[in-house]
Motif scaffolding. Structure first.
Motif, mmCIF file in Angstrom:
data_model
loop_
_atom_site.group_PDB
_atom_site.id
_atom_site.type_symbol
_atom_site.label_atom_id
_atom_site.label_comp_id
_atom_site.label_asym_id
_atom_site.label_seq_id
_atom_site.Cartn_x
_atom_site.Cartn_y
_atom_site.Cartn_z
ATOM 1 N N LEU A 184 1.148 -1.269 0.196
ATOM 2 C CA LEU A 184 0.050 0.049 0.304
ATOM 3 C C LEU A 184 0.215 1.321 -0.347
ATOM 4 O O LEU A 184 0.736 2.040 -0.253
ATOM 5 C CB LEU A 184 -1.240 -0.009 1.365
ATOM 6 C CG LEU A 184 -2.062 -1.246 1.364
ATOM 7 C CD1 LEU A 184 -2.305 -1.045 3.250
ATOM 8 C CD2 LEU A 184 -2.624 -1.355 0.015
ATOM 9 N N ASN A 185 2.110 1.467 1.065
ATOM 10 C CA ASN A 185 3.121 2.176 0.228
ATOM 11 C C ASN A 185 4.311 1.632 0.503
ATOM 12 O O ASN A 185 4.406 0.638 1.102
ATOM 13 C CB ASN A 185 2.959 2.963 1.797
ATOM 14 C CG ASN A 185 0.835 3.458 2.410
ATOM 15 O OD1 ASN A 185 0.650 2.922 3.017
ATOM 16 N ND2 ASN A 185 1.258 4.662 1.447
ATOM 17 N N PRO A 186 5.314 2.471 0.483
ATOM 18 C CA PRO A 186 4.988 4.223 0.062
ATOM 19 C C PRO A 186 4.920 4.748 -1.274
ATOM 20 O O PRO A 186 4.819 3.054 -2.325
ATOM 21 C CB PRO A 186 6.646 4.745 0.791
ATOM 22 C CG PRO A 186 7.970 2.729 0.138
ATOM 23 C CD PRO A 186 7.202 2.268 0.636
ATOM 24 N N ASP A 187 4.304 5.787 -1.419
ATOM 25 C CA ASP A 187 4.470 6.183 -2.955
ATOM 26 C C ASP A 187 5.508 6.336 -3.547
ATOM 27 O O ASP A 187 6.805 6.623 -3.564
ATOM 28 C CB ASP A 187 3.644 8.054 -2.893
ATOM 29 C CG ASP A 187 3.511 8.288 -3.625
ATOM 30 O OD1 ASP A 187 4.316 9.052 -3.848
ATOM 31 O OD2 ASP A 187 2.084 8.897 -4.400
ATOM 32 N N ARG A 188 5.301 5.632 -5.040
ATOM 33 C CA ARG A 188 6.114 6.072 -6.121
ATOM 34 C C ARG A 188 7.062 7.525 -5.784
ATOM 35 O O ARG A 188 8.096 7.705 -6.639
ATOM 36 C CB ARG A 188 5.666 5.608 -7.352
ATOM 37 C CG ARG A 188 5.135 3.944 -6.891
ATOM 38 C CD ARG A 188 4.903 2.956 -7.896
ATOM 39 N NE ARG A 188 4.871 2.160 -8.006
ATOM 40 C CZ ARG A 188 3.893 1.343 -9.203
ATOM 41 N NH1 ARG A 188 3.923 1.627 -10.336
ATOM 42 N NH2 ARG A 188 3.811 0.110 -8.324
ATOM 43 N N GLY A 189 6.260 8.145 -6.389
ATOM 44 C CA GLY A 189 6.538 9.778 -6.675
ATOM 45 C C GLY A 189 7.649 9.917 -5.341
ATOM 46 O O GLY A 189 8.604 10.773 -5.203
ATOM 47 N N GLN A 190 6.821 9.889 -4.056
ATOM 48 C CA GLN A 190 8.162 10.767 -3.053
ATOM 49 C C GLN A 190 9.212 9.632 -2.441
ATOM 50 O O GLN A 190 10.429 9.840 -3.220
ATOM 51 C CB GLN A 190 7.280 10.230 -1.575
ATOM 52 C CG GLN A 190 6.406 11.023 -1.131
ATOM 53 C CD GLN A 190 5.157 10.155 0.064
ATOM 54 O OE1 GLN A 190 4.909 9.940 0.727
ATOM 55 N NE2 GLN A 190 5.006 11.200 0.813
ATOM 56 N N LEU A 191 9.304 8.016 -3.136
ATOM 57 C CA LEU A 191 10.303 7.098 -3.170
ATOM 58 C C LEU A 191 11.785 7.611 -4.292
ATOM 59 O O LEU A 191 12.541 8.243 -4.067
ATOM 60 C CB LEU A 191 10.008 5.756 -3.582
ATOM 61 C CG LEU A 191 9.508 5.111 -2.919
ATOM 62 C CD1 LEU A 191 9.134 3.720 -3.857
ATOM 63 C CD2 LEU A 191 10.472 5.019 -1.572
ATOM 64 N N THR A 192 11.043 8.580 -5.949
ATOM 65 C CA THR A 192 11.516 8.941 -6.496
ATOM 66 C C THR A 192 11.976 10.214 -5.979
ATOM 67 O O THR A 192 13.298 10.914 -6.396
ATOM 68 C CB THR A 192 10.997 9.556 -8.143
ATOM 69 O OG1 THR A 192 10.224 8.290 -8.718
ATOM 70 C CG2 THR A 192 11.854 10.057 -9.259
ATOM 71 N N GLY A 193 11.765 10.532 -5.596
ATOM 72 C CA GLY A 193 11.562 12.580 -4.950
ATOM 73 C C GLY A 193 12.884 12.071 -4.019
ATOM 74 O O GLY A 193 13.850 12.945 -4.397
ATOM 75 N N LEU A 194 12.916 11.529 -2.757
ATOM 76 C CA LEU A 194 13.692 11.278 -1.954
ATOM 77 C C LEU A 194 15.384 11.036 -2.305
ATOM 78 O O LEU A 194 16.242 11.039 -2.456
ATOM 79 C CB LEU A 194 13.329 10.037 -1.063
ATOM 80 C CG LEU A 194 14.191 9.892 0.407
ATOM 81 C CD1 LEU A 194 14.298 11.710 0.814
ATOM 82 C CD2 LEU A 194 13.292 8.920 0.832
ATOM 83 N N GLN A 195 14.972 9.419 -3.618
ATOM 84 C CA GLN A 195 16.207 9.513 -4.469
ATOM 85 C C GLN A 195 16.792 10.333 -5.071
ATOM 86 O O GLN A 195 18.274 10.200 -4.792
ATOM 87 C CB GLN A 195 16.127 8.168 -5.353
ATOM 88 C CG GLN A 195 17.110 7.500 -5.682
ATOM 89 C CD GLN A 195 17.886 6.637 -5.063
ATOM 90 O OE1 GLN A 195 17.101 5.473 -4.564
ATOM 91 N NE2 GLN A 195 18.880 7.487 -4.590
#
Length: 378
Positions: A184-195
Motif C-alpha cells: 500500500l505504501n510508500p508512494d512512488r512519487g515520494q520514493l523518486t523524489g527522495l532518491q
C-alpha cells in the motif's frame, strides 16, 4: 495456518507471519527491532520454531525491512550477519525487501551517519538532533551495511517491484498457499523524489567540512523521516487479513488502501492491525481508527522514555472511544504497569466497553495471534 507474532522488540518492531499447510508452513519476517532484540527475542524464537519443526535452517520466504529507522533494521542486520558467519544458521533468508536511498553515500559519510546515531543526548540536543533524527541516522548506516551483507550472500533485493530498485504502492505478490501481499505504501512519487534528493546531496558533500557534512546528513535524515512512509502491506489468506503498517502515517495508510481498492464504503476492516509507529499519537488520529477497524490491535513498544514513551495513552483512548461497546482485543508487546492503569481507569469510567487486553507472559518471546485456530508452534 495463518498466524501472527509480535516479538518483545523493546521500542521497535519485530514481526513474524506464518502461513501455509501445517506440515510445511512458510514464514515472513518483518523487521528485527533495535540493538539487543536479535539476541533476546528473534534468534531464540527462531531456535524454538526450528526445534519444534525439527528443521534447521528454518526458511524465511521473505524478510522485509519496513523502513530505515534503526529500531526496525538493526535486528535484521544482525540476522544476516548470523547467516553469513554461522556454520549452523537457524534461518535461511530466501528473499529480502529493503528500500534504500543512500547508494551514493561513501564510507566517510557512512561513518558520520553512525556517529550521529551514537551521539549522546546532550550533544544531540546541542546540534538540534531529536531522538528520531538520531534513530534514522543510525538506521541509514545500518541499512547500507545490510545491503553490503545481502550482496555477499548473493540475494537480490526488492525482486519483482514495479519501480526499479524499490518496493512501492501497487506491487502485489502471491507468496504461495493462497496468501497474497499487497503493498500500500510508500508512494512512488515520494520514493523518486527522495532518491533524487539523496543523489544530489551525495554529489555536494565532497566540498564540505566534516562539521558541515554532519549537519547536512542530519537534515536529510530528518526530512526523510517526514516525507516518506514505511512499506505497508496488506496480507490476505482465505478471507482473513492483516494490515502491517510499520511507522507509516495514518493518512498514508488510508490513501494506500483506497488506491488498492480495499475500502468498502470508505471503510476497511481487518483481522489484525499493527498500529503505526508503536502507538504514537503523532501518526494517527480518530479518523484513522474510524476508517480502519480490526479484531486485534497490536501495540508494539515498551514505553521507554528515552525513545518516546510509545504507545501513547491518546492512541489507546482513540481506539477505545471509536469502538465503544464492540468486542475486540488490544495486544501489547510488553507488560507495562502504566498501560494496565490506563485500562483499569478506562473500564471504571466506561463499564460498557467490552474489549479484551492481552500481554505476553514473562517466559514468552512476544504475542501470538492465530487466525486459523490451530495450536501450531505452542
Amino acid at each position: 495456518m495463518f498466524s501472527f507474532e509480535a516479538l518483545k522488540a523493546k521500542h521497535g518492531d519485530s514481526l513474524l507471519v506464518h502461513y501455509g499447510p501445517e506440515n510445511n508452513p512458510r514464514m515472513i519476517i518483518i523487521d528485527g527491532g533495535p540493538s539487543g532484540v536479535w539476541e533476546s527475542a528473534l534468534e531464540p524464537r527462531l531456535n524454538q520454531i526450528s526445534h519444534f519443526r525439527d528443521l534447521r535452517p528454518v526458511p524465511a520466504r521473505l524478510t522485509m525491512v519496513s523502513h530505515i529507522d534503526n529500531d526496525h533494521i538493526t535486528g535484521v542486520k544482525k540476522m544476516v550477519e548470523h547467516i553469513r558467519d554461522s556454520q549452523d544458521p537457524v534461518v535461511d533468508v530466501q528473499s529480502i525487501w529493503h528500500n534504500s536511498f543512500d547508494n551514493q553515500i561513501g564510507n566517510s559519510e557512512l561513518a558520520m551517519l553512525q556517529a550521529l546515531g551514537n551521539t549522546s543526548p546532550s550533544v544531540a540536543a546541542s546540534m538540534g538532533l531529536g531522538h528520531f533524527v538520531k534513530s534514522i541516522a543510525a538506521g541509514l548506516s545500518a541499512g547500507k551495511k545490510l545491503r553490503q551483507l545481502v550482496s555477499q550472500l548473493g540475494l537480490v533485493v526488492n525482486s519483482g517491484g514495479q519501480q526499479a530498485g524499490f518496493i512501492s504502492e501497487g506491487d502485489s505478490f502471491n507468496v504461495g498457499h493462497g496468501t497474497k501481499l499487497t503493498v500500500l505504501n510508500p508512494d512512488r512519487g515520494q520514493l523518486t523524489g527522495l532518491q533524487l534528493k539523496w543523489d544530489k546531496v551525495a554529489n555536494k558533500l565532497g566540498g564540505l567540512s566534516d562539521a558541515q557534512k554532519k549537519i547536512v546528513l542530519a537534515r536529510v535524515a530528518e526530512d526523510s523521516l517526514a516525507n516518506i512512509s514505511s512499506i505497508v502491506v496488506h496480507v490476505k489468506k482465505a478471507g482473513k487479513t492483516m494490515l502491517l503498517t510499520g511507522d507509516a502515517r495514518g493518512d498514508h495508510v488510508i490513501s494506500g488502501l483506497k488506491g488498492a481498492n480495499l475500502l468498502q464504503g470508505g471503510k476497511a476492516h481487518v483481522n489484525i492491525l499493527k498500529i503505526p509507529h508503536h502507538g504514537s499519537d503523532r501518526n494517527v488520529d480518530t479518523d484513522f481508527f474510524k476508517t480502519v477497524t480490526a479484531d486485534h490491535y497490536i501495540f508494539s513498544g515498551d514505553r521507554d522514555p528515552q525513545f518516546g514513551t510509545n504507545p501513547d495513552r491518546a492512541t489507546f483512548q482513540m481506539v477505545a472511544e471509536v469502538r465503544g461497546s464492540q468486542k475486540y482485543t488490544m495486544h501489547f508487546t510488553h507488560s507495562d504497569s502504566t498501560i494496565r492503569r490506563w485500562i483499569r481507569e478506562d473500564r471504571q469510567q466506561h463499564p460498557s466497553r467490552k474489549y479484551e487486553a492481552e500481554f505476553p507472559r514473562s517466559q514468552d518471546f512476544g504475542i501470538w495471534i492465530d487466525l486459523d485456530n490451530d495450536a501450531l508452534w505452542f
